[in-house]
Design an enzyme around this catalytic site. Structure first.
Site, short mmCIF file in Angstrom:
data_model
loop_
_atom_site.label_atom_id
_atom_site.label_comp_id
_atom_site.label_asym_id
_atom_site.label_seq_id
_atom_site.Cartn_x
_atom_site.Cartn_y
_atom_site.Cartn_z
N GLY A 1 0.81 -1.22 0.00
CA GLY A 1 0.00 0.00 0.00
C GLY A 1 0.84 1.27 0.00
N ARG A 2 2.12 1.10 0.31
CA ARG A 2 2.99 2.28 0.32
C ARG A 2 4.42 1.88 -0.03
NH1 ARG A 2 3.98 3.70 6.65
NH2 ARG A 2 3.57 1.65 7.50
N LYS B 1 9.90 2.12 0.36
CA LYS B 1 8.77 2.22 1.31
C LYS B 1 8.48 3.68 1.60
CE LYS B 1 7.13 0.29 5.68
NZ LYS B 1 7.37 -0.77 6.66
N ARG C 1 14.38 -0.16 1.21
CA ARG C 1 14.60 -1.39 1.96
C ARG C 1 15.28 -2.41 1.06
NH1 ARG C 1 9.49 -3.34 5.14
NH2 ARG C 1 8.68 -4.01 3.13
N ARG D 1 5.85 -12.79 1.13
CA ARG D 1 5.40 -13.05 2.50
C ARG D 1 4.52 -14.28 2.53
NH1 ARG D 1 5.08 -7.29 4.05
NH2 ARG D 1 6.29 -6.23 2.44
N ASP E 1 1.14 -11.30 6.88
CA ASP E 1 1.61 -10.44 5.79
C ASP E 1 2.96 -9.80 6.13
OD1 ASP E 1 -0.35 -9.17 7.65
OD2 ASP E 1 0.38 -7.33 6.72
N ASP F 1 9.44 -6.02 7.93
CA ASP F 1 8.28 -5.20 8.30
C ASP F 1 8.13 -4.95 9.79
OD1 ASP F 1 7.05 -4.09 6.23
OD2 ASP F 1 5.35 -5.45 6.13
#
Ligand code: AMP
Ligand code: MG
Length: 493
Positions: A86-87, A107, A170, A177, A245, A255
């Site tokens: 989403g980002r 990210k 990153r 995932r 996720d 994450d």
């Protein structure tokens, strides 16, 4: 760089190709030269000169093929349906100096079709925490994503207050995932076989030699996950959001937002203020890893031609606990410089109980053992030991006396390693520095005023976490006072 963009060749339902949305006036936060060398980024003058523009989303080098991945997941134990990047955007995949595939993932890149209610952005504080934590874990020797660098910008971001938009490049061995497979199972089940082949060929090629490659792959994921979580427990790392996720299929830490490193030892500690039920406490992490794998594995049931059955999946999951236990217990014994055997473990668990009963600092207490075993050569550790003993009640001091006498006797046993070896084990398994919340917060406060020197100092400090350093300040080894209110670390990022 040696580009190897393979994800972009998979079925187009799995991702959405798009460029990042530029941040306004991006400025350098920090750049990781070591990662740049490892990736071959440092050999390309164009990439070196324009890294701020690249991370700021202003410039996309021609060999990048940015895309947002679709995935799904279970969040806090509930099926959350489609999620996805989403980002973030997978910008490129490259072979590093060790011929290991690495993803470059931006990210904070702006909106994607998977942004749901979000704005596609990341704020500076969470970007700095992720940047320093990836570095810290990597240098501690724990499989983890790391980062090439980060930028801050003039793009305003609304959270609980207005904050500056930032972005992080990153770097991880994979961004696939557990939730990717969950997405496929729900939204494109016909892709499962092709995608499983991709995961095996890309990340577990050695499983091709097995008679049943899919089962070998699944078992390898189980074992790598168990080992990663054992590493977390040994270091006192709490991930904070172990949703499916957020768990990589390569058993590499990914994450981390509301993560934390254990300070005063409390197994029921939860760093994430948004985790009201305490699902992801430090002590729950091993069981949650099992829970995640247990919801993940049944999706492979449809691969009957590959020999997958309910029973064979159970066999894949069965090694989780023994793998975790072995890795954890071995590591715990090494933290005491003792051989892996039952009397060493008894001592280790007694030591943990002493820590818990007296709310002692996890990192400092293990390191303080050097002040007991080889005080003369270790003044810093001698000091840690003094502080630790000073915090004990009279009664607890007796317990410590008794424990340390038995520990020193154990080290002198003929079956134990030589004194030099004990000292080496203590030094290489017990870090001096971890990223305490207060350290990160101090660097963030300065960075929010445009000062990045403290980020740079922490970066340097955490580059050698097992070595006592001159650049350290008191803050770097000082735990909060017992029962002090925790710094609020939430999912907001
Ligand atoms: P996280 O809890 O950070 O792992 O995020 C869970 C999901 O929410 C992922 O699909 C993220 O990409 C998405 N997400 C988190 N923050 C944002 C944001 N600010 N804008 C868009 N999507 C977001
Ligand atoms: Mg996530």
């Amino acid at each position: 760089m040696r580009y190897q963009n393979t994800y972009v060749k998979l079925d187009t339902r799995l991702y959405h190709r798009q460029p990042p949305t530029p941040l306004e006036n991006p400025r350098a936060g920090h750049f990781n030269n070591q990662v740049a060398q490892q990736l071959g980024w440092a050999d390309d003058p164009d990439l070196m000169a324009r890294w701020v523009d690249i991370i700021g989303g202003q410039y996309v080098p021609t060999q990048f093929e940015p895309l947002a991945m679709a995935y799904a997941g279970h969040q806090f134990g509930q099926w959350a349906g489609q999620l996805g990047d989403g980002r973030g955007l997978l910008m490129a995949q490259v072979l590093d100096n060790n011929d290991q595939l690495q993803d470059l993932h931006l990210k904070g890149c702006g909106l994607t079709p998977y942004s749901r209610m979000g704005d596609g952005r990341a704020v500076l504080r969470s970007t700095i925490r992720e940047y320093l934590c990836g570095h810290a874990l990597t240098q501690l020797g724990i499989p983890s994503s790391n980062a090439l660098g980060f930028v801050v910008s003039d793009t305003p971001i609304r959270r609980e207050r207005m904050e500056a938009g930032a972005a992080l490049m990153r770097v991880a061995d994979s961004h696939v995932r557990l939730g990717h497979v969950e997405w496929i199972a729900s939204f494109a089940p016909d892709l499962l076989s092709e995608f499983t082949d991709y995961m095996i060929d890309t990340y577990y090629p050695e499983c091709r030699d097995s008679e049943k490659p899919v089962l070998a792959f699944l078992q390898a994921v189980v074992q790598r996950t168990a080992r990663m979580i054992a590493d977390w427990q040994l270091t006192g790392f709490a991930h904070g959001v172990m949703n499916t996720d957020n768990l990589s299929i390569t058993g590499s830490t990914l994450d981390f937002g509301p993560f934390g490193f254990m300070e005063r030892f409390d197994p029921a500690w939860i760093n994430n203020h948004s985790d009201h039920s305490g699902r992801y406490t430090y002590q729950n992490q091993p069981a949650i890893g099992h829970w995640n794998l247990n919801v993940w594995l049944p999706h492979f049931m449809r691969l009957t031609q590959e020999g997958v059955t309910r029973d064979s999946l159970a066999e894949c999951l069965a090694p989780y606990e023994p793998t975790f236990m072995q890795h954890y217990q071995q590591g715990l014994c090494r933290k005491l410089g003792l051989p892996h055997q039952s009397d060493s473990l008894t001592l280790a668990f007694e030591f943990l109980t002493l820590l818990e009963d007296n709310l002692l600092d996890y990192t400092n207490s293990f390191r303080a053992l050097l002040g007991l075993v080889a005080a003369d050569e270790h003044p810093y550790e001698q000091q840690l030991l003094k502080i630790m003993i000073a915090e004990l009640s009279d009664e607890a001091r007796q317990v410590w006396q008794d424990w340390s006498t038995r520990y020193l006797a154990q080290i002198q046993q003929p079956s134990s390693p030589t004194n030099d070896q004990v000292v080496t084990d203590l030094k290489t398994n017990n870090p001096v520095y971890v990223l305490r919340n207060s350290m990160a917060q101090h660097a963030i406060t300065a960075a929010e005023q445009g000062q990045f020197e403290e980020v740079a100092r922490l970066f340097e400090l955490l580059a050698s976490p097992y070595t006592v350093q001159d650049i350290a300040t008191d803050l770097d080894s000082r735990p909060p006072t017992p029962n002090a209110p925790q710094l609020p670390i939430s999912c907001s990022s």
